[in-house]
Structure formats: structure tokens, C-alpha cells
Design a protein around this motif. Sequence first.
Motif, mmCIF file in Angstrom:
data_model
loop_
_atom_site.group_PDB
_atom_site.id
_atom_site.type_symbol
_atom_site.label_atom_id
_atom_site.label_comp_id
_atom_site.label_asym_id
_atom_site.label_seq_id
_atom_site.Cartn_x
_atom_site.Cartn_y
_atom_site.Cartn_z
ATOM 1 N N ASP A 86 0.804 -1.231 0.000
ATOM 2 C CA ASP A 86 0.000 0.000 0.000
ATOM 3 C C ASP A 86 0.836 1.281 0.000
ATOM 4 O OD1 ASP A 86 -2.264 -1.459 -0.089
ATOM 5 O OD2 ASP A 86 -3.160 -0.669 1.756
ATOM 6 N N THR A 87 2.159 1.145 -0.039
ATOM 7 C CA THR A 87 3.003 2.355 -0.023
ATOM 8 C C THR A 87 3.515 2.619 -1.438
ATOM 9 O OG1 THR A 87 3.706 1.812 2.218
ATOM 10 C CG2 THR A 87 5.042 3.432 1.037
ATOM 11 N N PRO A 88 3.154 3.776 -2.029
ATOM 12 C CA PRO A 88 3.662 4.057 -3.376
ATOM 13 C C PRO A 88 5.196 4.082 -3.372
ATOM 14 C CG PRO A 88 1.993 5.678 -2.689
ATOM 15 C CD PRO A 88 2.320 4.855 -1.485
ATOM 16 N N ILE A 89 5.783 3.625 -4.462
ATOM 17 C CA ILE A 89 7.255 3.531 -4.528
ATOM 18 C C ILE A 89 7.924 4.890 -4.241
ATOM 19 C CG2 ILE A 89 9.214 3.059 -6.098
ATOM 20 C CD1 ILE A 89 7.956 0.517 -4.929
ATOM 21 N N PRO A 90 7.413 6.033 -4.757
ATOM 22 C CA PRO A 90 8.093 7.301 -4.433
ATOM 23 C C PRO A 90 8.135 7.577 -2.920
ATOM 24 C CG PRO A 90 6.573 7.601 -6.274
ATOM 25 C CD PRO A 90 6.327 6.224 -5.748
ATOM 26 N N ALA A 311 -0.737 -5.108 4.157
ATOM 27 C CA ALA A 311 -0.723 -3.863 3.383
ATOM 28 C C ALA A 311 0.577 -3.090 3.581
ATOM 29 C CB ALA A 311 -1.896 -2.990 3.799
ATOM 30 N N GLY A 312 1.327 -3.414 4.617
ATOM 31 C CA GLY A 312 2.570 -2.700 4.917
ATOM 32 C C GLY A 312 2.400 -1.740 6.077
ATOM 33 N N VAL A 313 3.317 -0.760 6.137
ATOM 34 C CA VAL A 313 3.359 0.161 7.281
ATOM 35 C C VAL A 313 2.041 0.933 7.418
ATOM 36 C CG1 VAL A 313 4.556 2.172 8.239
ATOM 37 C CG2 VAL A 313 5.840 0.461 6.943
ATOM 38 N N HIS A 331 -0.466 6.204 14.468
ATOM 39 C CA HIS A 331 0.059 4.843 14.327
ATOM 40 C C HIS A 331 1.312 4.857 13.450
ATOM 41 C CE1 HIS A 331 -3.377 2.898 16.180
ATOM 42 N NE2 HIS A 331 -4.202 3.589 15.400
ATOM 43 N N ASN A 332 2.308 4.099 13.872
ATOM 44 C CA ASN A 332 3.515 3.907 13.056
ATOM 45 C C ASN A 332 3.997 2.476 13.319
ATOM 46 O OD1 ASN A 332 5.819 4.181 11.532
ATOM 47 N ND2 ASN A 332 6.885 5.562 12.942
ATOM 48 N N TYR A 333 3.391 1.514 12.642
ATOM 49 C CA TYR A 333 3.752 0.114 12.870
ATOM 50 C C TYR A 333 3.534 -0.708 11.597
ATOM 51 C CZ TYR A 333 -1.274 -0.962 13.168
ATOM 52 O OH TYR A 333 -2.617 -1.107 12.891
ATOM 53 N N GLY A 334 4.031 -1.948 11.639
ATOM 54 C CA GLY A 334 3.819 -2.870 10.501
ATOM 55 C C GLY A 334 4.981 -2.848 9.518
ATOM 56 N N HIS A 335 6.224 -2.663 10.025
ATOM 57 C CA HIS A 335 7.386 -2.511 9.148
ATOM 58 C C HIS A 335 7.942 -3.833 8.620
ATOM 59 C CE1 HIS A 335 7.009 1.379 11.054
ATOM 60 N NE2 HIS A 335 7.922 1.896 10.259
ATOM 61 N N GLY A 336 7.374 -4.969 9.070
ATOM 62 C CA GLY A 336 7.729 -6.276 8.505
ATOM 63 C C GLY A 336 9.225 -6.534 8.429
ATOM 64 N N SER A 337 9.686 -6.881 7.218
ATOM 65 C CA SER A 337 11.085 -7.305 7.038
ATOM 66 C C SER A 337 12.042 -6.140 6.855
ATOM 67 C CB SER A 337 11.206 -8.177 5.787
ATOM 68 O OG SER A 337 10.372 -9.287 5.897
ATOM 69 N N GLY A 338 11.506 -4.901 6.774
ATOM 70 C CA GLY A 338 12.397 -3.804 6.375
ATOM 71 C C GLY A 338 12.407 -2.603 7.302
ATOM 72 N N GLY A 339 12.115 -2.802 8.578
ATOM 73 C CA GLY A 339 11.981 -1.663 9.493
ATOM 74 C C GLY A 339 13.254 -0.860 9.697
ATOM 75 N N ILE A 340 14.406 -1.547 9.707
ATOM 76 C CA ILE A 340 15.655 -0.799 9.929
ATOM 77 C C ILE A 340 15.895 0.100 8.702
ATOM 78 C CG2 ILE A 340 18.139 -0.998 10.402
ATOM 79 C CD1 ILE A 340 16.451 -2.332 12.603
ATOM 80 N N SER A 341 15.548 -0.417 7.532
ATOM 81 C CA SER A 341 15.842 0.294 6.278
ATOM 82 C C SER A 341 15.050 1.579 6.097
ATOM 83 C CB SER A 341 15.545 -0.617 5.075
ATOM 84 O OG SER A 341 16.281 -1.797 5.183
#
Length: 370
Positions: A86-90, A311-313, A331-341
Amino acid sequence: IRPTTHWETSVGARAFSGFQDCFFRDRPMDPVRIAVVGAGVVGLSTAVCISKSVPRCSITVISDKFTPETTSDVAAGMLIPHVYPDTPIPTLKRWFRETFDHLFAIASSADAEDAGVHLVSGWQVFRSIPTEEVPFWADVVLGFRKMTEAELKKFPQHVFGHAFTTLKCESPAYLPWLEKRLKRNGVLILTRRIADLWELHPSFDIVVNCSGLGSRQLARDSEMFPVRGQLLTVKAPWVKHFIRDGSGLTYIYPGTSDVILGGTRQEGDWDLSPDAEISRDIFSRCCALEPSLHGASYVREKVGLRPFRPAGVRLQVELLAQDSQKLPVVHNYGHGSGGISVHWGTALEAARLVSECVQAPRTPTPKSNL
Ligand SMILES: Cc1cc2nc3c(=O)[nH]c(=O)nc-3n(C[C@H](O)[C@H](O)[C@H](O)COP(=O)(O)OP(=O)(O)OC[C@H]3O[C@@H](n4cnc5c(N)ncnc54)[C@H](O)[C@@H]3O)c2cc1C
């Protein structure tokens, strides 16, 4: 909420009196009281960004676990972003760039060692040519290029690869470093498990929810589920380049003192104890990529549960209400496999949402012309 459970603060008695004060705000000009729930990489970085950008506020970080016991502490810490549907690439690229720039500045400073942040170069190798030969983040990392034939000779099972320099952010050093910054800025830190975000009303004016997998309960988000990850840390000081299989499932990431070998992605598995069979499999997959690892000495196994949301973050304001009482939650959660990045980029965005919440009730109501 009462300060009866364990709590710790940066500056002893002075901070304690600040803590008391923040529970009794009845004058409109008193600081806005902000609670950040969660002390993983997302919670601590969000608290830092709020403390830098929201004037006249008191911030309390509330969490049941702190470093070294969070999922963030288990992360391999490589800056390679993962796509969120759900997060646009830009937007994702902006989050990644902001995180990369922030950590690159630390890696280029005298703080680099304390913060556990450093540059690392290496290869991402593919068994077949990927559909996207040049990923969207290629111009954020440094020196991105296709691997040469000479480099690919090292990987007889692979036909294509990327070579680039990225950053590694080691949470067991980075999280204490962020905590130190927060304490220096007068942020209060409280150890406590929250059962319901409404508990924080009316002690706080705004709540920022960075509870990762805890949001399954706290945000009543039944879509959240764990993706279990197991990895090994070994001593292999001769390994200086990272090697990552294009699938992201097998990786060798050299760090400041150890080399991380991974990994697994086990959806819906809540088991936090290491599985010896899986460790053997990880080791043999990594040795297939870098045979010299047969000479590594074994250090230890780690397991973490990635906070996954299909859906992602979720970066969004929700207004909780009971009777006529309201409590804005960012809310700021749901970073899955890429939260550090992407943590710094999402923390900046969460801080902007907090600023909007702070300003909203203070905007004077326009006078009627009638
Ligand atoms: C094996 C593995 C390898 C990984 N490698 C990478 C990588 O190389 N690069 C990368 O970008 N990402 C990686 N990740 C993903 C990354 O670890 C996560 O995306 C990130 O750590 C999520 O951070 P967070 O702060 O949201 O969650 P967490 O670190 O889980 O923090 C959540 C916080 O909320 C608190 N909390 C939860 N519920 C409550 C409650 N009810 N009351 C009070 N407090 C509560 C917890 O105690 C904790 O402090 C990896 C993950 C794993 C498991």
C-alpha cells in the motif's frame, strides 16, 4: 496511569518530578503530553524526531521491553528496502533515502562506533535474471552497478548480480545510542505493558503507537502476524563483503565484530526458541555461497518475529473516542522485514502527523461574519 511499575529516567529526581508534572496538565499553555508506545527502532527514532520537531511538548516512551529484548535487536540491520503493497514507490524511496542519509551522516562521524553504524560493500546474486534488473533504490545506495563476469565466477550457481555499498545499522548499539539521546533531551522512559491505548487517557494528550506486533492487540489490527526469522552470528573476521541471495532468504552480512548468517521467513510462527535443524540449514546455505565459512567459529543463534502487516506500514492518525472524550493516536507500525531500512523516514512522517495533531486544537475557530 500511575508510576507504580518499574520506571527509569535519565536524570534521577529531576526527571521524576518532570514525570509527575506531566500527569497533571490543566493549564492550556502547559506542554503537550505525548506518549510513544514501543521502544524498538521505530518507537525510539519516532521519539527522537518528535523531540527535535515538536516544540513545547513532554515525551514519555512507554514499553514492556527495551533493548536488547526487542525484535529490532535481532535484525540483521542491512539497509535494503522491502516493498509494502500500500506504499507508493516514491514514498517508500523517500523513507529509504531519509534513513540512508541520516545513517550515512552517523557513519561519517566520530559517533559511528558508539551508534553501531557502518558502510558495507558486497554482492546480491541471482540464479536467473530478475524482472527488475535495476531496483528502485539503486540510486540511493552508493556505487550501484551490475556485477562483472569476473565477480560472478565466484558464484557458479548464479547468473546475474548487483554490486553496491550500503549501510549496516546494528541495533544492539544503535538502540542504546538513541535512548541516550532521548534521555539527554529530557524524554522520560517507562517500563510498562499497555493493555489498551485508552489507558493513556487522560494522562496524555497524544499517543504514538509504535508497538510493532503488539498492535495486533493495541490497534485491534487482526491482520498483523509474525514472520519468524532465525539467524546465526559467527566469527569469520576474513569475511568483509556481504553476500545476499536475490531472494533475500540466504545472506552473509559482516558486522563490527561478528558475521551474521541468515535466514528464515516463517509466516505465522510465534516460536522464539532457536531450532537446531534450521541453524544447520542456514549454515549449509551460507557455506554454499561462501565456502570459507566452513572455517568460522560458531557464536550464537537469534530469533525474532517480524511485525508483518499485509498492506505494509500503517502511518495514520486515528481519533479514539469514549463519550465526549477524545484521544488522537498516531500509528507507526507494521514494518515487517524492512523496518531498519526505513525507520528514520517513517519516524519523520510520524512526527509531522504529531505536529498536525498538536496544531489542530490550537487553531482558533474562524469568527462568523454574521
Ligand atoms: C531475523 C530478522 C532479520 C531482520 N533483518 C532486517 C534487515 O536486515 N534490515 C531491515 O531493514 N529489517 C530487518 N528486520 C526487520 C526489523 O527487525 C523490523 O522491521 C523492525 O525491527 C520493526 O521495529 P519495531 O520498532 O516496529 O518493532 P519492535 O522492535 O518489535 O518494537 C516494538 C516495541 O513495542 C513494544 N510493545 C509491544 N506491545 C506492547 C504493549 N502492549 N505495551 C507496551 N509495549 C509494547 C515492544 O516491547 C517493543 O519495545 C529483521 C527482522 C528479523 C526478525
